[in-house]
Design a protein around this motif. Structure first.
Motif, PDB file in Angstrom:
ATOM      1  N   UNK A 174     -16.817 -30.322  -8.280  1.00  0.00           N
ATOM      2  CA  UNK A 174     -17.281 -28.943  -8.112  1.00  0.00           C
ATOM      3  C   UNK A 174     -16.092 -27.999  -7.940  1.00  0.00           C
ATOM      4  N   UNK A 175     -15.160 -28.380  -7.113  1.00  0.00           N
ATOM      5  CA  UNK A 175     -13.998 -27.515  -6.857  1.00  0.00           C
ATOM      6  C   UNK A 175     -13.091 -27.423  -8.078  1.00  0.00           C
ATOM      7  N   UNK A 176     -13.100 -28.449  -8.921  1.00  0.00           N
ATOM      8  CA  UNK A 176     -12.284 -28.394 -10.135  1.00  0.00           C
ATOM      9  C   UNK A 176     -12.840 -27.396 -11.140  1.00  0.00           C
ATOM     10  N   UNK A 177     -14.094 -27.004 -10.968  1.00  0.00           N
ATOM     11  CA  UNK A 177     -14.727 -26.032 -11.852  1.00  0.00           C
ATOM     12  C   UNK A 177     -14.561 -24.601 -11.330  1.00  0.00           C
ATOM     13  N   UNK A 178     -13.610 -24.427 -10.408  1.00  0.00           N
ATOM     14  CA  UNK A 178     -13.310 -23.121  -9.816  1.00  0.00           C
ATOM     15  C   UNK A 178     -14.518 -22.538  -9.091  1.00  0.00           C
ATOM     16  N   UNK A 179     -15.245 -23.410  -8.426  1.00  0.00           N
ATOM     17  CA  UNK A 179     -16.380 -22.979  -7.623  1.00  0.00           C
ATOM     18  C   UNK A 179     -16.133 -23.363  -6.174  1.00  0.00           C
ATOM     19  N   UNK A 180     -16.914 -22.835  -5.280  1.00  0.00           N
ATOM     20  CA  UNK A 180     -16.751 -23.113  -3.852  1.00  0.00           C
ATOM     21  C   UNK A 180     -18.014 -23.757  -3.289  1.00  0.00           C
ATOM     22  N   UNK A 181     -17.840 -24.483  -2.205  1.00  0.00           N
ATOM     23  CA  UNK A 181     -18.943 -25.169  -1.531  1.00  0.00           C
ATOM     24  C   UNK A 181     -19.036 -24.644  -0.107  1.00  0.00           C
ATOM     25  N   UNK A 182     -20.229 -24.307   0.323  1.00  0.00           N
ATOM     26  CA  UNK A 182     -20.441 -23.845   1.693  1.00  0.00           C
ATOM     27  C   UNK A 182     -21.749 -24.411   2.223  1.00  0.00           C
ATOM     28  N   UNK A 183     -21.955 -24.266   3.534  1.00  0.00           N
ATOM     29  CA  UNK A 183     -23.179 -24.758   4.196  1.00  0.00           C
ATOM     30  C   UNK A 183     -23.427 -26.234   3.885  1.00  0.00           C
ATOM     31  N   UNK A 184     -22.359 -27.024   3.874  1.00  0.00           N
ATOM     32  CA  UNK A 184     -22.480 -28.447   3.551  1.00  0.00           C
ATOM     33  C   UNK A 184     -22.988 -29.233   4.750  1.00  0.00           C
TER      34      UNK A 184
END
Length: 231
Positions: A174-184
């Motif tokens: 996911x992070x390699x696609x220039x996206x961010x992750x939150x509320x994990x």
């Protein structure tokens, strides 16, 4: 409104009772149709009964006041509002993904009861305008919301993995696609076969306009992902 100025409809007569009941059934049914299509606990018939019951309660209060010459016709209406609160609470559910569902259904039931009370009191303009406003919120705004949601780059997912290594690979991709992750949120649980799995809920942020369906399909094919769905 013209209906409220007609003597036979203004007073509590057989014709006004019939009109108020029919309008309550009609408006309640229309509002409940949307919930019925979505498979909600309270649907078409429930909304009709709630709206009609509220109208009947309001007319009963007016009738008792008329024959006794005393009392407050709004006291029964106040009890209806309280009672609908308990009924609405039964439609609110918390899924295993910690997602709250049923709030719109509960609010719709409460609003349908208010429409019924307005019609039962002979406040036709309030009941009709209120119905149109609520219908717009449930139907018209739903179309607007879908369009905004489709172009949004933010969406929440629930996924099940074979283990923590699969979760790490998923997050790295996911992070390699220039996206961010939150509320994990990650927890170990068991599926329907009683097998131990790792479940996670998270919010992903992608560039606006990214197709959600394509992302779900792509991430669902990653190694170690057993199940994935958008919340």
């Amino acid at each position: 409104m013209i209906l409220e100025n007609i003597p036979v409809l203004k007073e509590l007569t057989i014709w006004s009772i019939l009109l108020r009941s029919v309008l309550a059934l009609l408006f309640g049914g229309i509002l409940g149709y949307d919930r019925e299509k979505k498979g909600r606990p309270a649907g078409f018939r429930t909304y009709m009964v709630v709206c009609l019951g509220s109208a009947l309660a309001m007319m009963t209060g007016i009738y008792l006041t008329n024959i006794t010459g005393s009392g407050d016709s709004g006291r029964i209406a106040a009890q209806v509002i309280s009672g609908i609160g308990f009924l609405g609470a039964g439609t609110i559910l918390v899924t295993k993904q910690r997602q709250v569902k049923g709030l719109t259904t509960a609010a719709g039931l409460w609003a349908a009861a208010c429409i019924g009370l307005a019609l039962g009191a002979g406040f036709y303009s309030g009941g009709i305008i209120g119905f149109l406003a609520i219908w717009s919120a449930l139907w018209v705004m739903q179309i607007v919301d879908k369009r905004l949601y489709k172009n949004s780059g933010v969406f929440s997912i629930y996924a099940e993995f074979t283990g923590m290594e699969a979760v790490s690979r998923f997050l790295a991709h996911v992070r390699s696609q220039k996206s961010t992750v939150s509320n994990l949120e990650i927890k170990r649980t068991r599926n329907e076969n009683r097998s131990m799995i790792v479940a996670a809920t998270m919010t992903l942020r992608f560039p606006p306009g990214t197709p959600h369906e394509t992302l779900i399909e792509t991430y669902g094919d990653l190694k170690g992902v057993r199940f994935i769905e958008e919340l």
